[in-house]
Motif scaffolding. Structure first.
Motif, mmCIF file in Angstrom:
data_model
loop_
_atom_site.group_PDB
_atom_site.id
_atom_site.type_symbol
_atom_site.label_atom_id
_atom_site.label_comp_id
_atom_site.label_asym_id
_atom_site.label_seq_id
_atom_site.Cartn_x
_atom_site.Cartn_y
_atom_site.Cartn_z
ATOM 1 N N PHE A 167 -46.502 3.089 27.974
ATOM 2 C CA PHE A 167 -45.784 1.815 27.916
ATOM 3 C C PHE A 167 -46.739 0.653 28.151
ATOM 4 N N GLU A 207 -47.882 -2.383 25.489
ATOM 5 C CA GLU A 207 -47.416 -3.750 25.715
ATOM 6 C C GLU A 207 -48.499 -4.726 26.158
ATOM 7 N N PHE A 222 -38.280 -5.998 28.032
ATOM 8 C CA PHE A 222 -36.979 -5.536 28.531
ATOM 9 C C PHE A 222 -35.891 -6.597 28.382
ATOM 10 N N LYS A 260 -37.012 -5.270 23.099
ATOM 11 C CA LYS A 260 -37.785 -4.274 22.353
ATOM 12 C C LYS A 260 -37.395 -2.859 22.765
ATOM 13 N N TYR A 261 -37.034 -2.683 24.033
ATOM 14 C CA TYR A 261 -36.637 -1.374 24.552
ATOM 15 C C TYR A 261 -35.143 -1.403 24.871
ATOM 16 N N SER A 262 -34.436 -0.383 24.426
ATOM 17 C CA SER A 262 -32.997 -0.300 24.695
ATOM 18 C C SER A 262 -32.763 0.016 26.171
ATOM 19 N N GLN A 276 -33.851 3.540 26.990
ATOM 20 C CA GLN A 276 -35.304 3.665 27.113
ATOM 21 C C GLN A 276 -35.802 3.032 28.409
ATOM 22 N N GLN A 277 -35.211 1.894 28.779
ATOM 23 C CA GLN A 277 -35.580 1.238 30.033
ATOM 24 C C GLN A 277 -35.273 2.140 31.217
ATOM 25 N N LEU A 292 -37.831 4.916 31.448
ATOM 26 C CA LEU A 292 -39.105 4.422 31.973
ATOM 27 C C LEU A 292 -39.037 4.170 33.474
#
Length: 192
Positions: free
Chosen positions: A11, A15, A34, A49-51, A54-55, A58
């Motif tokens: 990640f 980024e 996010f 960018k991240y659903s 996905q968040q 992570l």
């Protein structure tokens, strides 16, 4: 290297700009992936960018490895959690690796975009759903009328023995005796 550590590292590598590799002491501003952001040219909002799923993944992996302070704030990770994690993180961050590559991807970054945490009534008590409401949501009809029915049932059951006795005595009085001669017996309350 564990899968959780690899997920956080991937990640950060995706980024963070490569400027950190050349200048590790620089603290660049990076767009928070996010959070949704507004395009300054078109004025339209772009989704994060991240659903949320996905968040959440992570955050779980970073929490397992102890690198929670490396993630940006968002709906699944509040700024307060990041502050508490960063206080206990320096000892764990050195365990992640001491090579040159590990140093630059763990460098501090200033995330662009402000996450406004919503203040929910009753969150401090643990009752977020019904906080500030006078009564429960609609529910089933039998749930709404249950209290009234039980009170009526209790009232009727108080003198049920007397009512049963009264019914039996009046019923016996009205039924004709099979031994006596037949005569017209009115079972109705009408006068004819």
């Amino acid at each position: 290297m564990s899968a959780a550590l690899q997920a956080v590292k991937n990640f950060r590598l995706r980024e963070l700009p490569r400027i950190l590799k050349t200048k590790p002491n620089a603290r660049p501003k990076v767009v928070n992936p996010f959070l949704p952001r507004k395009n300054p040219d078109s004025g339209r909002w772009a989704p994060p960018k991240y659903s949320l799923r996905q968040q959440a993944d992570l955050v779980k992996s970073a929490r397992a490895v102890g690198l929670l302070h490396l993630l940006p704030p968002g709906p699944k990770l509040s700024p307060k959690e990041i502050e508490t994690a960063s206080a206990s993180a320096p000892a764990q961050a050195t365990e992640a690796g001491t090579t040159e590559e590990a140093k630059w991807w763990t460098a501090p970054v200033q995330w662009q975009g402000e996450y406004k945490e919503k203040e929910v009534k009753g969150a401090d008590v643990g009752n977020r759903l019904y906080a500030g409401r006078k009564r429960m949501f609609k529910g089933h009809k039998w749930e709404r009328t249950l209290e009234k029915r039980t009170s009526k049932r209790k009232m009727l059951m108080k003198d049920m023995d007397e009512r049963i006795e009264r019914f039996k005595s009046t019923y016996r009085r009205k039924t004709p005796s099979p031994v006596s001669p037949a005569r017209a017996v009115s079972y109705s309350k009408l006068p004819f």
